[in-house]
Design a protein around this motif. Structure first.
Motif, PDB file in Angstrom:
ATOM      1  N   ASP A   1     -17.697  69.177  24.966  1.00  9.82           N
ATOM      2  CA  ASP A   1     -17.445  69.594  26.351  1.00  9.82           C
ATOM      3  C   ASP A   1     -18.259  68.762  27.338  1.00  9.82           C
ATOM      4  OD1 ASP A   1     -15.683  71.516  25.430  1.00  9.82           O
ATOM      5  OD2 ASP A   1     -17.029  73.219  25.816  1.00  9.82           O
TER       6      ASP A   1
ATOM      7  N   ILE B   1     -16.831  65.145  27.447  1.00 11.70           N
ATOM      8  CA  ILE B   1     -15.590  65.097  28.222  1.00 11.70           C
ATOM      9  C   ILE B   1     -15.899  65.145  29.714  1.00 11.70           C
ATOM     10  CG2 ILE B   1     -13.535  66.454  28.811  1.00 11.70           C
ATOM     11  CD1 ILE B   1     -13.280  67.043  25.773  1.00 11.70           C
TER      12      ILE B   1
ATOM     13  N   ASP C   1     -14.892  62.192  32.307  1.00 11.16           N
ATOM     14  CA  ASP C   1     -14.144  62.483  33.538  1.00 11.16           C
ATOM     15  C   ASP C   1     -14.904  62.039  34.788  1.00 11.16           C
ATOM     16  OD1 ASP C   1     -11.813  63.536  32.441  1.00 11.16           O
ATOM     17  OD2 ASP C   1     -12.597  65.585  32.404  1.00 11.16           O
TER      18      ASP C   1
ATOM     19  N   THR D   1      -5.596  60.622  28.371  1.00 11.05           N
ATOM     20  CA  THR D   1      -6.594  61.666  28.652  1.00 11.05           C
ATOM     21  C   THR D   1      -6.623  62.724  27.548  1.00 11.05           C
ATOM     22  OG1 THR D   1      -5.110  62.890  30.145  1.00 11.05           O
ATOM     23  CG2 THR D   1      -6.556  61.249  31.141  1.00 11.05           C
ATOM     24  N   THR D   2      -6.144  63.941  27.846  1.00  5.83           N
ATOM     25  CA  THR D   2      -6.228  65.039  26.874  1.00  5.83           C
ATOM     26  C   THR D   2      -5.107  65.012  25.847  1.00  5.83           C
ATOM     27  OG1 THR D   2      -5.010  66.500  28.353  1.00  5.83           O
ATOM     28  CG2 THR D   2      -7.419  66.573  28.487  1.00  5.83           C
TER      29      THR D   2
ATOM     30  N   THR E   1     -10.476  62.146  26.443  1.00  2.01           N
ATOM     31  CA  THR E   1     -10.849  63.537  26.713  1.00  2.01           C
ATOM     32  C   THR E   1     -10.045  64.539  25.884  1.00  2.01           C
ATOM     33  OG1 THR E   1      -9.393  63.558  28.643  1.00  2.01           O
ATOM     34  CG2 THR E   1     -11.726  63.077  29.039  1.00  2.01           C
TER      35      THR E   1
ATOM     36  N   SER F   1     -16.737  60.289  19.647  1.00  2.00           N
ATOM     37  CA  SER F   1     -15.318  60.112  19.933  1.00  2.00           C
ATOM     38  C   SER F   1     -14.719  59.156  18.909  1.00  2.00           C
ATOM     39  CB  SER F   1     -15.130  59.534  21.335  1.00  2.00           C
ATOM     40  OG  SER F   1     -13.779  59.162  21.530  1.00  2.00           O
TER      41      SER F   1
END
Length: 151
Positions: free
Chosen positions: A34, A37, A41, A57-58, A63, A81
């Motif tokens: 968290d 991410i 961002d 992204t997600t 993320t 990551s």
């Protein structure tokens, strides 16, 4: 609960329980992911808007919580990551290695994006976690999940 005849044995047991809690629990990993991410961002995505592609992204990108892994290490766990990219030498590497400036981009910045300038998420994540109780609270929850009575 086992009994211990000396502090060294107690310390060894507690370290084993801590590693077990971190590797089996979900709270430490979630706290790190968290925070990472949030830093991606804040520090990576806003630096330029791509014109030739749409960021994942997600949905498979930096993320996406599914793009993070956790491995056991001698000290505990490593959370990172797993999003890959190709560096200038043609090797597949973790994308953050390129973005943070440890590896070179495979494509030159001919559009003037400025994406080749290092943008950081790993160290800001570490710093934020050092300066908050998020990781401590997550670890307590994971220790409780393996049966230890933590206050």
């Amino acid at each position: 609960m086992p009994t211990f005849s000396n502090l060294k044995d107690l310390e060894k047991y507690m370290n084993q329980q801590a590693k077990k809690a971190m590797s089996k629990g979900k709270n430490v990993k979630r706290a790190v992911v968290d925070e990472m991410i949030e830093k991606i961002d804040k520090n990576i995505y806003p630096k330029y808007d791509p014109k030739m592609y749409t960021r994942q992204t997600t949905d498979g990108g930096l993320t996406d919580p599914e793009n993070f892994a956790m491995d056991e290490t001698a000290e505990g766990v490593s959370i990172y990551s797993t999003r890959e990219a190709t560096d200038r030498s043609g090797q597949d590497v973790y994308a953050l290695e390129i973005i943070e400036g440890h590896k070179e981009y495979s494509i030159e910045d001919t559009y003037g994006y400025g994406y080749e300038k290092p943008r950081h998420a790993v160290e800001p994540t570490r710093e934020a976690l050092r300066n908050s109780n998020k990781l401590t609270n997550a670890m307590k929850d994971d220790l409780k999940s393996v049966g230890l009575n933590i206050k």
